[in-house]
Design an enzyme around this catalytic site. Structure first.
Site, mmCIF file in Angstrom:
data_model
loop_
_atom_site.group_PDB
_atom_site.id
_atom_site.type_symbol
_atom_site.label_atom_id
_atom_site.label_comp_id
_atom_site.label_asym_id
_atom_site.label_seq_id
_atom_site.Cartn_x
_atom_site.Cartn_y
_atom_site.Cartn_z
ATOM 1 N N ASP A 1 1.297 6.012 34.954
ATOM 2 C CA ASP A 1 0.632 7.263 35.330
ATOM 3 C C ASP A 1 -0.242 7.059 36.563
ATOM 4 O O ASP A 1 -0.309 7.914 37.455
ATOM 5 C CB ASP A 1 -0.213 7.789 34.165
ATOM 6 C CG ASP A 1 0.614 8.043 32.919
ATOM 7 O OD1 ASP A 1 1.751 8.532 33.064
ATOM 8 O OD2 ASP A 1 0.142 7.731 31.804
ATOM 9 N N HIS B 1 -0.663 9.120 27.288
ATOM 10 C CA HIS B 1 0.524 8.814 28.087
ATOM 11 C C HIS B 1 1.674 9.757 27.705
ATOM 12 O O HIS B 1 2.783 9.324 27.435
ATOM 13 C CB HIS B 1 0.931 7.353 27.881
ATOM 14 C CG HIS B 1 2.103 6.924 28.704
ATOM 15 N ND1 HIS B 1 2.104 6.968 30.083
ATOM 16 C CD2 HIS B 1 3.329 6.451 28.341
ATOM 17 C CE1 HIS B 1 3.272 6.534 30.529
ATOM 18 N NE2 HIS B 1 4.032 6.214 29.500
#
Length: 432
Positions: free
Chosen positions: A267, A294
């Protein structure tokens, strides 16, 4: 500490008592060799130094070097530093060359070299779409000396392929559950990319039942065979699988929240890339912290904390946030059923493992975004944000700093409710 020249047996016993569990096999060797180091006081030059060094041998000195990297106990370090001095002293050819200052400098220099490359890393799921490129990248990491590639099948072929690469890491392949213990034995870092990948139309949560079972079983093996390892979970849905691993380790009495991580590095990688492209920044110098979880809306890039500083319109902020949140889906759809984000995930996973290894080696100010257990957000047991890494995993949780109005709303209304739900799902699964 004890008088090292007078109580060799006591010193050896005390030293072994303070060693990490992964060095239990060396206890007998330490108990055997340590008294030989003290057959005469250090100040007594009447004995042949050459014969004493021959008695001790280089093997024990190597053991002392390696142990020094991994002992967090101050008492163990006290014993080791003195043992190293004696080892170096015994290896000098003439008494006239010996001075305490020279010995100490020599031993410290040798310790710093060994700290750069002396780690076993196990990749569980090493024959998969993420596992193979991840193993390739780890084979090139100078801090890795042993790389264990485990999977239910095909892992030995992967290991054979990797072993032809001219880097120092020794690669071993382990196939099937019967060979899992050997893969984990002595591992200081275990990274888990095992599991099914997403296909078009699937969410990470659609993978839950299969992947949750995989993580549960692997966590049981970790608890038994390398309970002190740093464990990095890549297997989706990370928002749930981290909680599953934590519960399994806790049931087995070996859970240390400082040693369990959900890998959210991808990310951050995407945030850096997308922001740099949008703002015309040098991508190698751009950093954007990403907090939360996530998956989907739980991924919250803190664009207000972008380095170097950048300004965003409301539309830019919204569009970038959504693209970072949906980066995985973007790749899954582009691959049209032929895989998920394997290559970028492997790179991100390798970067995070390197951060863990740097922390183990005693490097200062090693900081990474990762999901860990904390009280940073009230009521949310696991949360991703920046942490400082060290010899025992998480050294300090750095929190997430000041948020702007957009980020605060996202955190309270979207991130936390969804993340808490996913964590609870993982906890319930582990309790079955």
């Amino acid at each position: 500490g004890a008088d090292l020249s007078c109580c060799p047996t006591d010193v050896a016993t005390a030293l072994t008592r303070h060693l990490p569990p992964q060095f239990s096999l060396l206890h007998n060797e330490i108990l055997n060799y340590t008294p030989k180091l003290f057959t005469s006081p250090m100040c007594n030059h009447s004995r042949s130094i050459a014969s004493t060094a021959q008695c001790v041998g280089p093997k024990f000195f190597h053991i002392v070097q390696q142990l020094s990297v991994h002992c967090s106990s101050a008492l163990a370090h006290f014993h080791l530093s003195h043992l190293a001095c004696v080892c170096v002293y015994r290896s000098i050819s003439t008494p006239a060359m010996f001075t305490p200052a020279r010995t100490l400098r020599t031993s410290v220099r040798l310790f710093s070299v060994s700290a750069q490359a002396n780690h076993k890393v196990a990749v569980l799921g090493g024959a998969g779409g993420i596992g193979q490129p991840l193993s390739l990248l780890l084979k090139q990491n100078k801090r890795v000396t042993r790389l264990a590639v485990y999977d239910l099948d095909h892992s030995k072929g992967v290991a054979s392929d990797l072993s032809h690469i001219n880097t120092d890491a020794k690669v071993t392949g382990h196939a099937g559950e019967a060979e899992l213990p050997e893969a984990l034995k002595g591992a200081e870092v275990v990274v888990i990319p095992a599991g099914l990948p997403r296909k078009p139309g699937m969410t990470r949560d659609d993978l839950f039942n299969t992947n949750a079972t995989i993580v549960l079983n692997l966590s049981k093996a970790i608890a038994k065979h390398c309970p002190k390892a740093l464990v990095a979970i890549i297997t989706n849905p990370v928002n749930s699988t981290v909680a599953i691993a934590a519960e399994v380790l806790k049931k087995n009495g070996v859970y240390d929240p400082k040693r369990l991580f959900g890998v959210t590095t991808l990310d951050v990688t995407r945030a850096r890339t997308f922001v740099a492209e949008k703002k015309g920044l040098d991508v190698k110098k751009t950093d954007v912290p990403v907090i939360g979880g996530h998956a989907g809306v739980t991924i919250l890039p803190l664009l207000s904390q972008t380095t170097p500083a950048a300004t965003f319109s409301d539309d830019e902020r919204k569009a970038l946030t959504e693209r970072i949140q949906n980066g995985g889906t973007e790749v899954v759809e582009a691959k049209a059923g032929k895989g998920s984000a394997t290559l970028s995930m492997a790179l991100a996973g390798a970067e995070f493992v390197d951060h863990l290894l740097r922390g183990l080696d005693g490097e200062k100010n090693v900081v990474a975004c990762t999901m860990v257990e904390s009280d940073v957000v009230k009521g949310c047991r696991f949360f991703a944000n920046r942490v400082q890494l060290g010899a025992n995993g998480v050294e300090k949780n750095l929190g997430y700093g000041n948020l702007n109005a957009f980020e605060k709303t996202k955190l309270e209304k979207e991130v936390v409710p969804e993340l808490v739900s996913s964590i609870e799902k993982g906890v319930k699964f582990a309790a079955q």
